[in-house]
Design a protein around this motif. Sequence first.
Motif, PDB file in Angstrom:
ATOM      1  N   VAL A 121       0.775  -1.112   0.096  1.00 27.23           N
ATOM      2  CA  VAL A 121       0.012  -0.136   0.137  1.00 27.23           C
ATOM      3  C   VAL A 121       0.885   1.278  -0.070  1.00 27.23           C
ATOM      4  O   VAL A 121       1.706   1.486   1.008  1.00 27.23           O
ATOM      5  CB  VAL A 121      -0.746   0.084   1.092  1.00 27.23           C
ATOM      6  CG1 VAL A 121      -1.778   1.333   1.247  1.00 27.23           C
ATOM      7  CG2 VAL A 121      -1.687  -1.057   0.978  1.00 27.23           C
ATOM      8  N   SER A 123       0.572   5.284   0.655  1.00 27.71           N
ATOM      9  CA  SER A 123      -0.432   5.812   1.440  1.00 27.71           C
ATOM     10  C   SER A 123       0.354   7.533   1.777  1.00 27.71           C
ATOM     11  O   SER A 123       1.513   7.421   1.789  1.00 27.71           O
ATOM     12  CB  SER A 123      -0.890   5.453   2.350  1.00 27.71           C
ATOM     13  OG  SER A 123      -0.013   4.989   3.444  1.00 27.71           O
ATOM     14  N   SER A 131      -5.372   3.856  -2.609  1.00 29.72           N
ATOM     15  CA  SER A 131      -7.147   3.340  -2.194  1.00 29.72           C
ATOM     16  C   SER A 131      -7.498   5.000  -2.114  1.00 29.72           C
ATOM     17  O   SER A 131      -7.058   5.874  -1.311  1.00 29.72           O
ATOM     18  CB  SER A 131      -7.079   2.956  -0.942  1.00 29.72           C
ATOM     19  OG  SER A 131      -6.500   1.511  -1.041  1.00 29.72           O
ATOM     20  N   ASP A 132      -8.890   5.247  -2.620  1.00 32.05           N
ATOM     21  CA  ASP A 132      -9.573   6.494  -2.205  1.00 32.05           C
ATOM     22  C   ASP A 132      -8.904   7.542  -2.810  1.00 32.05           C
ATOM     23  O   ASP A 132      -8.740   8.486  -1.867  1.00 32.05           O
ATOM     24  CB  ASP A 132     -10.281   6.470  -0.991  1.00 32.05           C
ATOM     25  CG  ASP A 132     -11.032   5.254  -0.849  1.00 32.05           C
ATOM     26  OD1 ASP A 132     -11.759   4.827  -1.739  1.00 32.05           O
ATOM     27  OD2 ASP A 132     -11.276   4.848   0.324  1.00 32.05           O
ATOM     28  N   GLN A 158      -0.657  -0.645  -4.330  1.00 38.36           N
ATOM     29  CA  GLN A 158      -2.063  -0.275  -4.476  1.00 38.36           C
ATOM     30  C   GLN A 158      -2.242   1.012  -3.719  1.00 38.36           C
ATOM     31  O   GLN A 158      -1.484   1.542  -2.780  1.00 38.36           O
ATOM     32  CB  GLN A 158      -2.607  -1.164  -3.675  1.00 38.36           C
ATOM     33  CG  GLN A 158      -4.182  -1.059  -3.307  1.00 38.36           C
ATOM     34  CD  GLN A 158      -5.054  -2.001  -2.424  1.00 38.36           C
ATOM     35  OE1 GLN A 158      -4.800  -3.282  -2.445  1.00 38.36           O
ATOM     36  NE2 GLN A 158      -5.633  -1.304  -1.192  1.00 38.36           N
ATOM     37  N   GLY A 198     -10.023   1.794  -9.368  1.00 43.19           N
ATOM     38  CA  GLY A 198     -11.052   2.263  -8.586  1.00 43.19           C
ATOM     39  C   GLY A 198     -12.242   2.561  -9.491  1.00 43.19           C
ATOM     40  O   GLY A 198     -12.087   3.110 -10.282  1.00 43.19           O
ATOM     41  N   GLY A 231     -11.889   3.159  -3.743  1.00 45.50           N
ATOM     42  CA  GLY A 231     -11.717   1.796  -3.684  1.00 45.50           C
ATOM     43  C   GLY A 231     -10.390   1.615  -3.992  1.00 45.50           C
ATOM     44  O   GLY A 231      -9.470   2.493  -4.044  1.00 45.50           O
ATOM     45  N   ALA A 232      -9.954   0.245  -4.200  1.00 46.44           N
ATOM     46  CA  ALA A 232      -8.176   0.176  -4.657  1.00 46.44           C
ATOM     47  C   ALA A 232      -8.247   0.154  -5.873  1.00 46.44           C
ATOM     48  O   ALA A 232      -9.016  -0.235  -6.762  1.00 46.44           O
ATOM     49  CB  ALA A 232      -8.098  -1.319  -4.041  1.00 46.44           C
ATOM     50  N   THR A 233      -6.920   0.751  -6.330  1.00 42.44           N
ATOM     51  CA  THR A 233      -6.418   0.794  -7.648  1.00 42.44           C
ATOM     52  C   THR A 233      -5.022  -0.022  -7.316  1.00 42.44           C
ATOM     53  O   THR A 233      -4.109   0.602  -6.639  1.00 42.44           O
ATOM     54  CB  THR A 233      -6.028   2.057  -8.163  1.00 42.44           C
ATOM     55  OG1 THR A 233      -7.524   2.883  -8.540  1.00 42.44           O
ATOM     56  CG2 THR A 233      -5.558   2.140  -9.496  1.00 42.44           C
ATOM     57  N   ALA A 234      -4.618  -1.046  -8.189  1.00 39.57           N
ATOM     58  CA  ALA A 234      -3.474  -1.891  -7.640  1.00 39.57           C
ATOM     59  C   ALA A 234      -3.061  -2.339  -9.155  1.00 39.57           C
ATOM     60  O   ALA A 234      -3.825  -2.502 -10.223  1.00 39.57           O
ATOM     61  CB  ALA A 234      -4.018  -2.964  -6.895  1.00 39.57           C
TER      62      ALA A 234
END
Length: 609
Positions: free
Chosen positions: A150, A152, A198-199, A196, A285, A263-266
């Motif tokens: 992740v 972040s 997220s949001d 990944q 996402g 959501g997740a973009t991976a």
Amino acid sequence: MPSKSSTRLAALTVAAVCSAASTVVLTSPAHAADVAVHDIQGTTRISPYAGQAVTGVTGIVTGVRTYGQSKGFWIQDPNPDANPATSEGVFVFTSSTPKGVAVGDAVTVSGTVSEYVPGGTSSGNQALTEIVRPTFTVVSSGNPVPAATVISARSVPDAYAPAGDPAASNSVNGLTLRPKKYALDLYESLEGMNVQVSDTRVVGATDPFTELWVTVKPRENANRRGGTVYGSYASQNTGRIQIQSLGATAEFPDANVGDTLTGATAGPLDYNQFGGYTLVANRIGTLKSAGLARETTEKQKKGELAVATYNVENLDPGDATFEEHAAAIVHNLKAPDIVSLEEIQDNDGAKNDGTVAADQTVTKLIDAIVAAGGPKYDWRSIDPVNNTDGGEPGGNIRQVFLFNPERVSFTDRAGGDATTAVGVTKDHGKAALTVSPGRIEPANAAWANSRKPLAGEFVFRGRTVFVIANHFNSKGGDQGLTSQYQPVARSSEVQRHQQATLVNAFVKDILATQKNADVVTLGDINDFEFSDTAKILESDGALWSAIKSLPKSERYSYVYQGNAQVLDQILVSPSIRKSCDFEYDSVHVNSEFHDQISDHDPQVLRFEP
């Protein structure tokens, strides 16, 4: 801008040279048996195995790329080592569409380790570690893909990049990665791995090449419309990351700035020529629209002169955007009294046949403005010498003055042409141009393959206003923010500094002749309001960039790689600045939108001469 499908350039390897066909030719390479991915990646940006043949490299396939010039697949070792500086993923370059391999396959790969520099070594880009000329065996299928790391706000450091090694021309390639200290080191330590976000909020709208930019740091230099503002060379926006897709183009979202990928973009973390570290998503996402609306400025009052600059991006009679440009000028800009247009092309666009006249281009735009309910603008410009002002070959872009004859008049002074320099004289005790319209020192080397400034004399309510329309040298050739060289080199500045010096000197000539002259210098300056280019234009108090009257979070006219930044400026002489009776507006109608008709936002200045 180069095509995103530009030819794959030669890799840099140890004991390797590049052939004319941009392939790697090795001379007696060393061999390394049974090495792990993290051994290949190592703790710096250059693999310790570069140029060596390796065997027995194992991993799980995390993504397969079947399109473009860089076909192949990514593998990741499901058994990582304990060193956060060593990536566990690597790209396997197959050249042609990879066959017999799918996500979830456990594979054993043999091949040669290569350091591929997207864009070639002259670009200054970092190298991407790859295994080339591979052979591979699928050991099993349907295996779980290693969990995505992740990325972040908490994991990305605030510091952008380490200073490069002075002994290596400021390259960071040989430095040990410190992923907890520098953002670029973190991204490099994840190169090739499944990652990944997220949001994430979109900070760079979807472009024609099916890519967008998001930030994992939503508070980082944020503006009220959802973007991330670029306000200093020393303070980079570390949370930005480019998103591409491994899926079908039709499935990629049409996103505007301020939207969110919920959501997740991976997917695997790649590195490319046109944005550096890029998440190539096999899962994107869900797009949540922020409902961003195009801005509208205020209408000028009866006693106010409204002056605007608008780069219409290579406009020629064959384009389908005339109605949209006209609507923007009439409705969003509220029909300014004077509009400086940049990138007006000649009558047959980029057809390279010697045509230089642009009367058909301008007339078509004026007619569209009338049809949109706007005024019947008059116009002035000077045709350039064929293919001497840069831009698309054959396009002959130039600046054009539009003006509303019901509100303002143009003072014509004969003799201005592509090669005649405009000067300053005194007429009845006040400053006047020797030719109007005229070009500033068109023979000076500062304007080689670049647009020459267009100067004109206008009269509004009995007061003369000098307007200088500019389109300075572009940033083409500068090293990208993710360059291996830190700090990055900005070679294109040299010419812009020369150009700014000439424009500043010309304005000083006007002010030396008439101290209280109203001078507006505007256009696509191709540089930031905090840049040395702007400082040179402003030197000795001759001019001041009026966009600095806005809060820092609102200073932008262009979005590049997720950075909202200033390229278009309106600079004013002391008489205008000191009056305090001016309003400045950067009217955001293009830069933040996926369906933009130009990549620049127009700027408007309203003041009482």
